[in-house]
Scaffold this active site. Structure first.
Site, mmCIF file in Angstrom:
data_model
loop_
_atom_site.group_PDB
_atom_site.id
_atom_site.type_symbol
_atom_site.label_atom_id
_atom_site.label_comp_id
_atom_site.label_asym_id
_atom_site.label_seq_id
_atom_site.Cartn_x
_atom_site.Cartn_y
_atom_site.Cartn_z
ATOM 1 N N ASP A 160 0.827 -1.215 0.000
ATOM 2 C CA ASP A 160 0.000 0.000 0.000
ATOM 3 C C ASP A 160 0.859 1.263 0.000
ATOM 4 O O ASP A 160 2.095 1.185 -0.045
ATOM 5 C CB ASP A 160 -0.927 -0.062 1.235
ATOM 6 C CG ASP A 160 -2.270 0.603 1.010
ATOM 7 O OD1 ASP A 160 -2.380 1.439 0.114
ATOM 8 O OD2 ASP A 160 -3.219 0.284 1.760
ATOM 9 N N ASP A 216 -9.797 3.781 -3.559
ATOM 10 C CA ASP A 216 -10.531 2.601 -3.096
ATOM 11 C C ASP A 216 -11.941 2.510 -3.673
ATOM 12 O O ASP A 216 -12.657 3.507 -3.759
ATOM 13 C CB ASP A 216 -10.662 2.634 -1.568
ATOM 14 C CG ASP A 216 -9.336 2.359 -0.884
ATOM 15 O OD1 ASP A 216 -8.315 2.253 -1.584
ATOM 16 O OD2 ASP A 216 -9.336 2.248 0.357
#
Ligand code: GLA
Length: 649
Positions: A160, A216
């Site tokens: 990430d 996201d």
């Protein structure tokens, strides 16, 4: 009268390229990359459903469910633990350790359990000082952490981008790639930097097997569609061991309808996306399982061709996505993103197929095959998709297409009477007989055929149309109302989806936030009315506003003006709740024509005044585009939005 097609946006984007992606688009690795993802990886990840609410029991049960449900047999393989698996502190030797409460047995034991079921284990860290949830992450610990992952038997790392200290992405992601390679273990490398630094241009070279292209996903139609829009043009970068990742699946999480999830699954499959389920596999209903495991749909996703499906036609709400298949056929998704049912179609030629007398069109979800001379079309309900594989062939029933249209220009006022037309086309090689046509409208509406509803013979290439007179009740509520045809013929039956919008003309000088929009598509959350998307009072650059709408980009909010208004005024900006983040372009469309554009507006910038002449406009669309980056923090708002119209309220 004005036709609601957003004609200005109509663009046919050309035939599918049959060119196989070559070395110039999948640049050679500087890092030795094991070929672990020759087709898009398939699996599950804990984040979308469980966020931080995870433990080793969940991972074990999910592995069991992946096998017992048939997901493993369908091709799903990776069981991926996302954020929140690690303890808040590294151990005395500086190594990441599993959270002692959530994962008391440690990650190795979980990996062993997963491996014993013939599956693989994935794990998560961030190329930052901390993960997105504030736990220890791997920046400057790459070698140690990669060694731990390898020692535990981890098979995939999702890496990430949170808390990255502003250091260059290329450097951070390369450091982990090198560390993974140095372990000697085969570990799929999933780069998750949200598309922020155009990873499609470099992630494959630094050893990434796939990379997120956007922020996201959330379990909302608007989010799924906003992500889809950001995939356009990325197809050239995708191929074996190097996949674009539009984020994990939300199928089965409850925020969309079955038809919406079917569209999500169809589109992600044709995009060659990694298929990473994000639902609770232990408690799936049959419909969810069927969506996730359809063998024909998965076969499109897993086809070797290395050419990602892409958009070949776009007429506003209706889109055609296509992918050449390695056997010479073409996969196609007919996508209706709008709120009204409509026919969506393409042709064999537009799909890049060779000339043939006829083509077999296999409906991948319905498991039926029809034969067409050229047209590939279907009546698609709102927020839905149909998916086919088309190839030369003559075996199957005759292709018949239905369509519902009307003469309203898209809008009807309460009590109005209009004409609807149901058409039936014979796209095949053989006559269709005993055709009977019916049309249904909502309760309280009247529908009367203007002519015979039976057609004895419909020859190949012919279209028959039956007209109906429809009256909306005076009490009809604002919004979209479905008109649904039922077409029966010897050997077959098919529905036809259409709709009209009931709308009332604004009068006086209303605030836009006091009007009911005809439709509101937003990229995240739901439309804020006199409130921000997070539910706060509206505030831009320190100025508070009592009235306004807050549609998170990418958004389109549509209002009916009915040629009744003269002026639209507002301020366009991003709410202070993003703390100066976000970038949005605001556009005002009147009947499909651009009436005003702000250019890029940044978070923290004062609201940009918009003052537009809307004389003669039937339909006003307020568009908030994502700006030059992705839609993270794009809390767009039209504040003090007001219309000046005829009449007195
Ligand atoms: C980021 C990622 C998500 C998820 C969370 C976990 O937002 O993009 O996919 O991994 O972090 O905190």
């Amino acid at each position: 009268m004005y036709r609601r097609v957003r004609g200005a946006l109509l663009a046919v984007l050309g035939a599918v390229s049959l060119v196989v992606v070559g070395p110039e688009t999948t640049a050679s690795s500087t890092v030795e990359k094991p070929p672990l993802a020759e087709t898009p990886p398939m699996g599950w990840n804990s984040w979308n459903k469980f966020h931080c609410d995870i433990d080793e029991e969940l991972i074990r049960e999910t592995a069991d469910a992946m096998v017992s449900s048939g997901m493993k047999a369908a091709g799903y393989e990776y069981v991926n633990i996302d954020d929140c698996w690690m303890a808040p502190q590294r151990d005395a030797e500086g190594r990441l350790q599993a959270d002692p409460e959530r994962f008391p047995s440690g990650i190795k034991a979980v990996a062993d359990y997963v491996h014993a079921r013939g599956l693989k284990l994935g794990i998560y860290s961030s190329a930052g000082t901390k993960t997105c949830q504030g736990l220890p992450a791997s920046l400057d610990h790459e070698t140690t952490d990669a060694a731990s992952f390898a020692e535990w038997g981890v098979d995939l790392l999702k890496y990430d981008n949170c808390n990255n200290e502003g250091r260059p992405a290329l450097e951070r992601y390369t450091a982990m790639a090198d560390a993974l390679a140095a372990t000697g273990r085969d570990i799929v490398y999933s780069i998750c930097e949200w598309g922020a630094n155009k990873p499609w241009e470099w992630a494959a070279e630094v050893g990434g097997h796939y990379w997120r292209t956007t922020g996201d996903i959330s379990d909302r139609w608007g989010s799924m569609v906003a992500i889809l829009d950001q995939q356009v043009g990325l197809e050239a970068y995708s191929g074996p061991d190097a996949w674009n990742d539009p984020d994990m699946l939300e199928v089965g999480n409850g925020g969309m309808t079955t038809e919406e999830y079917r569209a999500h699954m169809s589109l992600w499959s044709i995009l060659n996306a990694p298929l990473i389920a994000g639902n609770d596999l232990r408690a799936m209903d049959a419909a969810t399982l069927a969506l996730l495991t359809d063998p024909d749909v998965i076969a499109v996703n897993q086809d070797w061709a290395g050419v990602q499906g892409h958009k070949i036609a776009d007429s506003g709400d209706l889109e055609v996505w296509a992918k050449p298949m390695s056997d010479g056929g073409a996969a196609v998704v007919l996508f209706n993103r709008g709120v009204a049912g409509a026919q969506v179609g393409t042709t064999a030629a537009a799909l890049g197929l060779p000339e043939a007398r006829a083509y077999a069109v296999r409906d991948l979800w319905a498991d039926t095959t029809v034969v067409t001379r050229s047209q590939v079309r279907a009546s698609v309900p709102p927020h839905a998709a149909r998916m086919f594989v088309v190839k030369p062939g003559r075996h199957g029933a005759t292709a018949v297409a239905s369509d519902v249209a009307d003469d309203t220009g898209g809008y009807v006022e309460p009590g109005e009477t209009f004409t609807a037309r149901v058409s039936v086309a014979n796209d095949g090689l053989r006559p269709v007989t005993d055709v009977r046509v019916a049309l249904a409208a909502p309760d309280g509406w009247t529908v009367r055929p203007d002519e015979k509803t039976k057609i004895r013979v419909l020859r190949p290439g012919r279209t028959a149309t039956v007209r109906f007179t429809v009256t909306a009740p005076a009490t009809a509520a604002n919004g979209t109302h479905a008109l649904t045809a039922d077409v029966r013929y010897r050997g077959g039956r098919l529905p036809g989806y259409g709709a009209v919008s009931i709308a009332t003309r604004p009068v006086g000088t209303p605030w836009v936030s006091d009007l009911a929009p005809v439709s509101a598509q937003v990229g995240w959350g739901s439309l804020g009315i006199d409130k921000s998307v997070n539910g706060n009072p509206l505030k831009i650059a320190g100025v508070s506003y009592a009235k306004g709408i807050a549609p998170h980009a990418a958004a389109e909010v549509t209002y009916y003006l009915g040629e009744h208004c003269t002026r639209f005024t507002a301020g366009a900006g991003i709410d202070d709740e993003t703390r100066n983040r976000g970038s949005v372009t605001f556009t005002v469309l009147g009947d499909g024509k651009v009436l005003a554009e702000t250019g890029v507006v940044l978070g923290g910038q004062p609201a940009v005044p918009v003052d537009v002449n809307v004389t003669g406009v039937t339909e006003l669309v307020l568009v908030a585009g994502v700006g030059p980056d992705n839609n993270n923090s794009d809390h767009s708002e039209w504040v003090d939005a007001k219309l000046t119209c005829e009449g007195v309220s």
